[in-house]
Design an enzyme around this catalytic site. Structure first.
Site, short mmCIF file in Angstrom:
data_model
loop_
_atom_site.label_atom_id
_atom_site.label_comp_id
_atom_site.label_asym_id
_atom_site.label_seq_id
_atom_site.Cartn_x
_atom_site.Cartn_y
_atom_site.Cartn_z
N ASP A 8 10.92 52.25 -25.50
CA ASP A 8 11.74 51.52 -26.47
C ASP A 8 12.66 52.56 -27.10
OD1 ASP A 8 12.70 49.55 -28.27
OD2 ASP A 8 11.27 50.23 -29.78
N GLU A 67 13.95 49.31 -22.32
CA GLU A 67 14.63 48.16 -22.91
C GLU A 67 16.14 48.36 -22.80
OE1 GLU A 67 15.00 45.78 -27.14
OE2 GLU A 67 13.21 46.99 -26.76
N ASP A 139 7.21 50.64 -32.85
CA ASP A 139 8.00 51.17 -31.73
C ASP A 139 7.12 51.42 -30.50
OD1 ASP A 139 10.75 51.53 -32.93
OD2 ASP A 139 9.55 52.66 -34.36
#
EC number: 3.1.21.10
Length: 173
Positions: A8, A67, A139
């Site tokens: 991420d 992502e 996160d």
């Protein structure tokens, strides 16, 4: 048996999560955050590259998933996020890992069942899916969600085609 590193990305905090897939079972191997310091963006990008490179050396993943950039309200933030993604992707590419990219909606849908899930819902489902004693930091949970999404996507491809394919550099191989 595959080890998947999910990321991420962020210019200040980059989450990572590592899972091992044994058939239909997903096992938690590790997760955490790379926290960059300083105001100098090139230095922060190097810290992300070095951090991801170290995680790759430590866990020896077979696959890398990250992502995709979302549309940010602030163009400068979106550019910095894109550069952070680039640093992580280069680290994976240097290690010869196949790279897969997923939107936030795809990740939330794979983990929670709806693309509009809140961060807390993702954290809770990651805790349940990976049988963790506590919910991971946000996160890190998002990064684990990326890895879980990649696993589920590959399982769907296997079911449809009889063999796994991974998206790399904008094409399937």
């Amino acid at each position: 048996m595959a080890i998947i590193l999910g990321v991420d990305p962020g210019s200040r905090i980059t989450g990572y999560g590592v899972i091992q897939c044994l058939g239909r079972q997903q096992l938690y191997l590790g997760s955490g955050c790379i926290r960059t310091s300083g105001e100098d963006l090139p230095l922060r990008l190097k810290q992300i590259f070095d951090g991801i490179s170290e995680i790759i050396r430590q866990y020896q993943p077979d696959e890398f998933a990250i992502e995709r950039v979302f549309l940010a309200k602030n163009a400068d933030s979106a550019l910095k996020l894109g550069q952070a993604r680039g640093a992580a992707i280069v680290a994976a590419t240097v290690a010869n890992l196949p790279v897969a990219e997923y939107s936030a909606t795809q990740i939330k849908n794979a983990v929670v069942g709806t693309g509009r899930a809140k961060k807390e819902q993702v954290q809770h489902m990651i805790q349940q899916l990976l049988k963790l004693p506590a919910a991971p930091q946000a996160d890190a949970a998002d990064a684990l969600g990326v890895a879980v999404c990649h696993y589920h996507t590959n399982q769907s491809l296997v079911a449809l085609s009889g063999r796994a394919t991974t998206r790399t550099y904008g094409r399937y191989r």
